[in-house]
Scaffold this motif. Sequence first.
Motif, PDB file in Angstrom:
ATOM      1  N   GLU A 125       0.831  -1.201   0.000  1.00  0.00           N
ATOM      2  CA  GLU A 125       0.000   0.000   0.000  1.00  0.00           C
ATOM      3  C   GLU A 125       0.873   1.263   0.000  1.00  0.00           C
ATOM      4  OE1 GLU A 125      -2.615  -0.246   3.365  1.00  0.00           O
ATOM      5  OE2 GLU A 125      -3.638  -2.014   2.587  1.00  0.00           O
ATOM      6  N   THR A 126       1.910   1.258   0.833  1.00  0.00           N
ATOM      7  CA  THR A 126       2.788   2.416   0.923  1.00  0.00           C
ATOM      8  C   THR A 126       3.517   2.641  -0.394  1.00  0.00           C
ATOM      9  OG1 THR A 126       3.102   1.966   3.271  1.00  0.00           O
ATOM     10  CG2 THR A 126       4.691   3.440   2.230  1.00  0.00           C
ATOM     11  N   HIS A 156       1.085   4.014  -2.890  1.00  0.00           N
ATOM     12  CA  HIS A 156       0.778   5.395  -2.536  1.00  0.00           C
ATOM     13  C   HIS A 156       1.940   6.317  -2.916  1.00  0.00           C
ATOM     14  CE1 HIS A 156      -1.089   8.712  -0.444  1.00  0.00           C
ATOM     15  NE2 HIS A 156       0.002   8.888   0.289  1.00  0.00           N
ATOM     16  N   GLN A 195       2.109   6.776  -6.626  1.00  0.00           N
ATOM     17  CA  GLN A 195       1.049   7.686  -7.062  1.00  0.00           C
ATOM     18  C   GLN A 195       1.403   9.132  -6.720  1.00  0.00           C
ATOM     19  OE1 GLN A 195      -1.561   6.705  -8.940  1.00  0.00           O
ATOM     20  NE2 GLN A 195      -1.968   8.857  -9.208  1.00  0.00           N
ATOM     21  N   LEU A 196       1.958   9.357  -5.530  1.00  0.00           N
ATOM     22  CA  LEU A 196       2.376  10.713  -5.146  1.00  0.00           C
ATOM     23  C   LEU A 196       3.445  11.251  -6.085  1.00  0.00           C
ATOM     24  CD1 LEU A 196       2.570  10.570  -1.243  1.00  0.00           C
ATOM     25  CD2 LEU A 196       0.983  11.896  -2.637  1.00  0.00           C
TER      26      LEU A 196
END
Length: 155
Positions: free
Chosen positions: A70-71, A74, A77-78
């Motif tokens: 997940e990290t 994320h 995506q950032l």
Amino acid sequence: MSTPSKGDKEAAPTPEELREQVEHTRDELGMTVEALAAKADVKTQAKEKATEFKDQAAEKAVVVTDRIRETTAHAAQLVKDKTPDPVLDKAAHAAAQVRETATRAGHLAAERTPEPVRDKAGSAVTMAKGKRTPLLVAATAVVVLVLLRRSRRRR
């Protein structure tokens, strides 16, 4: 046990009642012995604890792995969101050029490489294709880590 006095109206227990009491006492004694034997069986207790710890570790590993995925997603995506469009366009263009150059280099290398070496390389490619997902995840993680390190250095 006390012996009934002459004034007591209760009669002595019957043989059937005594048998029931003895059977009940035997059952309780058997359960007590089983409980004591279980407490004394250190090897079985150690195996149960080891299995319990192993299960807990497996559960924690799944949770940590999910958290890392997940990290990573994320963070990727950032990075994508914060990267300006011109940079993304240049990166796509550069990637296309790299692909073209790599293809040309691959064809040239294939033409000049001896047959046994090509066979070994072909088997390595087949193995890598079979494990594509872990390789992609590892490559993505490396890219994300590099980008995060660069962004931290700039701060």
